[in-house]
Write a protein that holds these residues in place. Sequence first.
Motif, PDB file in Angstrom:
ATOM      1  N   ALA A  94       0.831  -1.204   0.000  1.00  0.00           N
ATOM      2  CA  ALA A  94       0.000   0.000   0.000  1.00  0.00           C
ATOM      3  C   ALA A  94       0.865   1.254   0.000  1.00  0.00           C
ATOM      4  N   LEU A  95       1.939   1.253   0.793  1.00  0.00           N
ATOM      5  CA  LEU A  95       2.790   2.440   0.891  1.00  0.00           C
ATOM      6  C   LEU A  95       3.351   2.842  -0.468  1.00  0.00           C
ATOM      7  N   ASP A  96       3.568   1.861  -1.331  1.00  0.00           N
ATOM      8  CA  ASP A  96       4.205   2.139  -2.609  1.00  0.00           C
ATOM      9  C   ASP A  96       3.310   2.912  -3.562  1.00  0.00           C
ATOM     10  N   VAL A  97       1.997   2.952  -3.303  1.00  0.00           N
ATOM     11  CA  VAL A  97       1.085   3.606  -4.247  1.00  0.00           C
ATOM     12  C   VAL A  97       0.364   4.802  -3.627  1.00  0.00           C
ATOM     13  N   LEU A  98       0.762   5.212  -2.432  1.00  0.00           N
ATOM     14  CA  LEU A  98       0.052   6.290  -1.737  1.00  0.00           C
ATOM     15  C   LEU A  98       0.588   7.667  -2.103  1.00  0.00           C
ATOM     16  N   ASP A  99      -0.316   8.654  -2.039  1.00  0.00           N
ATOM     17  CA  ASP A  99       0.085  10.065  -2.096  1.00  0.00           C
ATOM     18  C   ASP A  99       0.289  10.622  -0.696  1.00  0.00           C
ATOM     19  N   GLY A 100      -0.372  10.020   0.288  1.00  0.00           N
ATOM     20  CA  GLY A 100      -0.257  10.471   1.662  1.00  0.00           C
ATOM     21  C   GLY A 100      -0.874   9.444   2.577  1.00  0.00           C
ATOM     22  N   ALA A 101      -0.766   9.695   3.893  1.00  0.00           N
ATOM     23  CA  ALA A 101      -1.261   8.725   4.861  1.00  0.00           C
ATOM     24  C   ALA A 101      -1.896   9.436   6.050  1.00  0.00           C
ATOM     25  N   VAL A 102      -2.837   8.731   6.666  1.00  0.00           N
ATOM     26  CA  VAL A 102      -3.386   9.138   7.958  1.00  0.00           C
ATOM     27  C   VAL A 102      -2.979   8.065   8.956  1.00  0.00           C
ATOM     28  N   LEU A 103      -2.181   8.448   9.943  1.00  0.00           N
ATOM     29  CA  LEU A 103      -1.750   7.524  10.984  1.00  0.00           C
ATOM     30  C   LEU A 103      -2.690   7.679  12.170  1.00  0.00           C
ATOM     31  N   LEU A 104      -3.361   6.594  12.507  1.00  0.00           N
ATOM     32  CA  LEU A 104      -4.389   6.611  13.535  1.00  0.00           C
ATOM     33  C   LEU A 104      -3.797   6.201  14.876  1.00  0.00           C
ATOM     34  N   ILE A 105      -4.134   6.934  15.923  1.00  0.00           N
ATOM     35  CA  ILE A 105      -3.714   6.599  17.281  1.00  0.00           C
ATOM     36  C   ILE A 105      -4.944   6.640  18.179  1.00  0.00           C
ATOM     37  N   PHE A 132      -4.189  11.300  13.267  1.00  0.00           N
ATOM     38  CA  PHE A 132      -5.559  11.475  13.757  1.00  0.00           C
ATOM     39  C   PHE A 132      -5.700  10.685  15.045  1.00  0.00           C
ATOM     40  N   VAL A 133      -5.973  11.401  16.138  1.00  0.00           N
ATOM     41  CA  VAL A 133      -6.172  10.770  17.444  1.00  0.00           C
ATOM     42  C   VAL A 133      -7.652  10.425  17.573  1.00  0.00           C
ATOM     43  N   ASN A 134      -7.943   9.136  17.597  1.00  0.00           N
ATOM     44  CA  ASN A 134      -9.308   8.628  17.588  1.00  0.00           C
ATOM     45  C   ASN A 134      -9.789   8.323  19.015  1.00  0.00           C
ATOM     46  N   LYS A 135     -11.082   8.104  19.161  1.00  0.00           N
ATOM     47  CA  LYS A 135     -11.722   7.665  20.411  1.00  0.00           C
ATOM     48  C   LYS A 135     -11.638   8.703  21.520  1.00  0.00           C
ATOM     49  N   ILE A 136     -11.750   9.979  21.171  1.00  0.00           N
ATOM     50  CA  ILE A 136     -11.692  11.005  22.219  1.00  0.00           C
ATOM     51  C   ILE A 136     -12.910  10.970  23.129  1.00  0.00           C
ATOM     52  N   ASP A 137     -13.982  10.287  22.704  1.00  0.00           N
ATOM     53  CA  ASP A 137     -15.200  10.220  23.508  1.00  0.00           C
ATOM     54  C   ASP A 137     -15.268   8.954  24.357  1.00  0.00           C
ATOM     55  N   ARG A 138     -14.184   8.188  24.379  1.00  0.00           N
ATOM     56  CA  ARG A 138     -14.154   6.958  25.169  1.00  0.00           C
ATOM     57  C   ARG A 138     -13.582   7.232  26.558  1.00  0.00           C
ATOM     58  N   ALA A 139     -14.084   6.510  27.553  1.00  0.00           N
ATOM     59  CA  ALA A 139     -13.551   6.649  28.914  1.00  0.00           C
ATOM     60  C   ALA A 139     -12.056   6.342  28.904  1.00  0.00           C
TER      61      ALA A 139
END
Length: 635
Positions: A94-105, A132-139
């Motif tokens: 996948a990395l070989d064909v990308l223009d950019g990436a979103v790294l999820l944490i 992108f920092v995900n799950k900000i609404d989780r305990a």
Amino acid sequence: MQTPQARTTLNIGILAHVDAGKTSLTERLLFDTGAIDRLGSVDGGDTRTDTGAIERQRGITIRTAVAAFTVGDTQINLIDTPGHSDFIAEVERALDVLDGAVLLISAVEGVQAQTRVLLKTLRRLGLPTLVFVNKIDRAGARVAPLLDDIRRRLTPHVVPLADVRGAGTPDATVLPRPLDASAAQTLAEVDDSILAALVDGPAPDTATVRAALTARTADGAVHPVLFGSAIGGQGVSQLIDAVREFVPPAGKADASALPSGTVFAVRRGPAGERIGSLRLYDGEVRARQKTTFLRRDAEGGTERIAGRITGMRVVGAGGDVAGPGQIAEVRGVAGLRVGDRLGELRDGRARFAPPTLETVARAVRPGQGAALRAALLELADQDPLIHARPASDGATSLLLYGEVQKEVVAATLADEFGIDAVFEPTRVRCVERPVGTGEAVEEMGRHSVTGLPATVGLRVGPGPHGSGRVFSYETELGALPRAFHQAIEDTVHATLAGAGGPAGWPVTDCHVTLIRSGFDSPVSVAGDFRTVTAMVLRQAVERAGTQVYEPVHAFEVEVPLDALAPVTAHLASLGAEFGETTGGTESWVVTGELTARRVREVELALPGLTRGEGVWWSRVSGDRPVRAPGSLPKA
């Protein structure tokens, strides 16, 4: 019909560690932009990208999948990649064909070992990457402490574009953060113009800082950070805007040029047909068009795969014409594999080490050995780093990255091919390299050992590290019929790739030369040369002598301050070679190198040595001579 060049296309990869929410974020992006009319869920098994039965059952992404949405004049192709380390080959492609990436944490689980692996690779490639920092609404969600962890454990070059109010509650909200002096100071570390403005004045205004952020994100030096929730939808619209603003499309493309592209995924269609996902860089590809794909063969040469595209679907656009930047699903080219290229054959940007674990698969039901081998070879076409090859008694040998991958292969065989298979315990796969030169000859005639009407003489010597297996002729090419030459060459490669060395491991980085040949017409047949070649080759390799090499992992382990001594003592007892040790106020990070066969022992011992707080990461980084041959399992 809209022409392929009418809108800007961005190919964006979503990368993360397991359970960070990649597939959920893909669903949210598609739903919020109107590409789908309802949200699927991982738990419900009805997501758009995890389409395989095994993916739905396990709730993990196994195969790279593509989904598209359009915002304004921009089409964004989302490439959802696996998070589990056993499927790192999928991420590589996948990395070989990308223009950019979103790294999820995950805002709850924080920075994981796999997160660090991924960002290191993305930064090495200079690929524009948003965090992108995900799950900000989780305990248990954290914001400020997590930003500190990102700066400390991933990279200091991050610029937050949002603040979070009410983190850790269902009412968490995302607020835009202005590009202030803190952002300018971060950019000054990688942008000379911003540094000069801060030192000499006047201070850069917001527009100048934003322009610098755009430029430094584009070259992979800085990473904008956003916050949100894939489930609740907070912050997702801001992420879409940031992707459009900060990820530039691929360099200038020419629709009138000759087609150029890469096949980065292959899957089976409903009728069992092979469907390849092709990323176009230049030119156009149409349905019913004759094409020629290129690939490297085993000797480093170029192999050509010609065929006609009988069916095609352009992802996100429909139609049967694909242009620069677009992804097309193509049918009809027999034998299409991952990594095949249209246009100039070049090596991809990303390079992960091949798998080093080996197992042997056998069919449970008698008579299915041949079907099992055919199925595994087809799976190896979809994932070339699996490496399936015949073993004894109708079994098939497989190279893998880990136990989860083995379980998935077994489930795939049962679900898609109707074959139940059992697998031997995995073992580390070593290789042998010649240390000298050896020759052997078998002459047909009254003194022949085999009694076969075939003369074969071979010389085996060492080759440069990484050169693989090279075969050449010292005899005249026309001295034998072509079928006999082919039988000799094929047998040489097959024998060396199997248990060809004196210690029973594959032999690599060697040069084999045919130095003598002869036949008796019309008695001799190709099978005679295959038998004689295998015997002579083994003799020549044994006379050359070999050194056994075992794979090693580069490792990084983070441990609490008081656990440094017991962890390093345990690593030392397993033969680890230490690199850099760095410490902070809360933990130590130790790097080094360890043989692959010892990695599992560390993974099992680490929780007890660190009260469950240690974090381990490792990857194959090469090999080294075996220092204690008696400690290795037999080949």
